[in-house]
Design an enzyme around this catalytic site. Structure first.
Site, mmCIF file in Angstrom:
data_model
loop_
_atom_site.group_PDB
_atom_site.id
_atom_site.type_symbol
_atom_site.label_atom_id
_atom_site.label_comp_id
_atom_site.label_asym_id
_atom_site.label_seq_id
_atom_site.Cartn_x
_atom_site.Cartn_y
_atom_site.Cartn_z
ATOM 1 N N ASP A 28 -12.106 -19.415 17.888
ATOM 2 C CA ASP A 28 -11.302 -19.439 18.987
ATOM 3 C C ASP A 28 -9.762 -19.415 19.007
ATOM 4 O O ASP A 28 -9.046 -19.044 20.059
ATOM 5 C CB ASP A 28 -11.625 -20.908 19.710
ATOM 6 C CG ASP A 28 -13.124 -21.235 20.171
ATOM 7 O OD1 ASP A 28 -13.507 -20.323 20.619
ATOM 8 O OD2 ASP A 28 -13.369 -22.298 20.084
ATOM 9 N N MET A 73 -17.156 -17.376 24.156
ATOM 10 C CA MET A 73 -16.683 -18.735 24.019
ATOM 11 C C MET A 73 -15.088 -19.088 24.157
ATOM 12 O O MET A 73 -14.323 -18.008 24.264
ATOM 13 C CB MET A 73 -16.861 -19.357 22.451
ATOM 14 C CG MET A 73 -18.416 -19.279 21.934
ATOM 15 S SD MET A 73 -18.529 -19.784 20.411
ATOM 16 C CE MET A 73 -20.274 -19.660 20.310
ATOM 17 N N GLY A 74 -15.004 -20.471 24.428
ATOM 18 C CA GLY A 74 -13.531 -20.846 24.779
ATOM 19 C C GLY A 74 -13.376 -21.943 25.734
ATOM 20 O O GLY A 74 -13.611 -21.632 26.786
ATOM 21 N N ARG A 75 -12.997 -23.044 25.652
ATOM 22 C CA ARG A 75 -12.967 -23.979 26.306
ATOM 23 C C ARG A 75 -11.541 -23.861 27.261
ATOM 24 O O ARG A 75 -11.824 -24.039 28.500
ATOM 25 C CB ARG A 75 -13.039 -25.536 25.805
ATOM 26 C CG ARG A 75 -12.924 -26.596 26.621
ATOM 27 C CD ARG A 75 -13.183 -27.726 25.798
ATOM 28 N NE ARG A 75 -14.237 -27.967 25.479
ATOM 29 C CZ ARG A 75 -15.476 -28.710 25.943
ATOM 30 N NH1 ARG A 75 -15.455 -29.023 27.217
ATOM 31 N NH2 ARG A 75 -16.556 -28.596 25.403
ATOM 32 N N GLU A 131 -16.103 -18.935 28.718
ATOM 33 C CA GLU A 131 -17.032 -19.972 29.450
ATOM 34 C C GLU A 131 -16.277 -20.917 30.121
ATOM 35 O O GLU A 131 -16.905 -21.715 30.863
ATOM 36 C CB GLU A 131 -17.732 -20.650 28.327
ATOM 37 C CG GLU A 131 -16.916 -21.152 27.227
ATOM 38 C CD GLU A 131 -17.687 -21.708 25.930
ATOM 39 O OE1 GLU A 131 -18.987 -21.527 25.877
ATOM 40 O OE2 GLU A 131 -17.139 -22.302 25.004
ATOM 41 N N GLN A 183 -20.949 -14.115 18.138
ATOM 42 C CA GLN A 183 -19.363 -13.794 17.892
ATOM 43 C C GLN A 183 -18.885 -14.488 16.637
ATOM 44 O O GLN A 183 -17.670 -14.289 16.174
ATOM 45 C CB GLN A 183 -18.820 -14.150 19.180
ATOM 46 C CG GLN A 183 -18.928 -15.613 19.493
ATOM 47 C CD GLN A 183 -18.431 -15.640 20.940
ATOM 48 O OE1 GLN A 183 -17.847 -15.395 21.559
ATOM 49 N NE2 GLN A 183 -19.546 -16.267 21.768
ATOM 50 N N ARG A 184 -19.667 -15.688 16.270
ATOM 51 C CA ARG A 184 -19.074 -16.340 15.194
ATOM 52 C C ARG A 184 -19.797 -16.315 13.795
ATOM 53 O O ARG A 184 -19.401 -16.811 12.822
ATOM 54 C CB ARG A 184 -18.658 -17.782 15.396
ATOM 55 C CG ARG A 184 -20.219 -18.568 15.693
ATOM 56 C CD ARG A 184 -19.950 -19.965 16.124
ATOM 57 N NE ARG A 184 -21.105 -20.770 16.206
ATOM 58 C CZ ARG A 184 -21.245 -21.926 17.087
ATOM 59 N NH1 ARG A 184 -20.249 -22.164 17.563
ATOM 60 N NH2 ARG A 184 -22.272 -22.568 17.045
#
Length: 291
Positions: A28, A73-75, A131, A183-184
């Site tokens: 992230d 992803m990414g909060r 996300e 992705q990770r």
């Protein structure tokens, strides 16, 4: 880093001899106190390559004029989605790339306008969304969200939510993809620069531990005065980084075009350079495990 800080504070209170050193690792890329986090460069390389692959597939259907949504992803930060912009100059002329990050409010109406314009021009759209993107009022775009035991929203699913909204609003054929754990975890596109930086950052942490340094985090420092990309290693107190989050500077995002600026690309491109050769067996990668 907050957990490391709490452990350090506890062992200091009880006078227990324990060295605590934090090593940032986060695809992230949202850890403060370091230019970037090991892991981000490889994930950025994977995502940018995925965009090129998707564009190639869309280009094989000249009359589709469709939309492909890719969810990263990414909060609260859009570093991963931003990495998709590295593929921009490699896309066909028949495609447009739009990126939406949590740092800037998502405007569905303006997004639809761009999708319909591209559709009229018989162009495809690759729509990258994080996300955790939110509306102007601060609410998550995906309103059908569950919450964990800490009261935090369980993210994921915004791409399928937007697919339905776009098709209902415009009638444009839309599909969605989630890069999910690939992705990770994918090593086939790992960045050599990223792998080497992670390795040497770990070595640096061990050397500091042997010098009885504790209560710190090791980080990467970029030399802004060097013409070529150059990284050195630095330390910062855990209390300075715990419970903090690094987000994309708003000046690195073009709000009107919904794309990353050249400054972002200059920041990210050096991290994805170089390739590694994986050991293979029967045509498949052999991943080494530390036991």
């Amino acid at each position: 880093m907050n957990v490391a800080k709490m452990i350090h504070e506890y062992v200091m209170d009880v006078e227990y001899n324990l060295i605590v050193i934090g090593i940032p690792k986060s695809i992230d890329n949202d850890v403060v106190g370091t230019d970037h986090s090991p892991g981000y460069g490889s994930s950025a390389k994977f995502l940018a390559t995925s965009i090129i692959d998707v564009d190639m597939d869309m280009g094989s259907y000249p009359e589709s004029n469709g939309v492909t949504i890719i969810e990263t992803m990414g909060r609260n930060s859009g570093w991963l989605a931003g990495a998709c912009s590295l593929a921009e100059d490699y896309l066909t002329e028949n495609s447009q790339l739009l990126i939406y990050i949590p740092e800037v409010a998502f405007d569905f109406v303006k997004c639809v306008d761009k999708l319909e314009k591209a559709n009229r021009e018989k162009r495809n759209t690759i729509l990258v969304v994080v996300e955790g993107i939110r509306k102007k009022n601060g609410e998550l775009v995906n309103t059908y969200t569950e919450y964990d035991f800490l009261g935090r929203p369980k993210l994921g699913g915004v791409s399928s939510y937007l697919k339905d909204m776009i098709e209902n609003e415009t009638g444009i054929k839309t599909r969605y993809m989630t890069s999910s754990v690939w992705q990770r975890s994918s090593m086939t596109l790992a960045s050599k620069t990223d792998v080497e930086e992670a390795y040497h950052l770990g070595i640096h942490a061990v050397r500091l531990a042997n010098l009885n340094q504790t209560g710190i985090m090791v980080g990467l420092k970029r030399d802004p005065h060097e013409v070529d990309y150059h990284i050195s290693y630095e330390t910062i107190q855990l209390k300075e980084v715990a419970e903090k989050e690094k987000i994309i500077p708003t000046e690195w995002y073009n709000v009107e075009e919904n794309i990353m600026t050249l400054d972002f690309k200059d920041y990210a491109f050096p991290m994805i350079k170089g390739e590694i050769v994986l050991p293979m067996k029967n045509g498949l990668p052999i991943y080494q495990r530390v036991i």
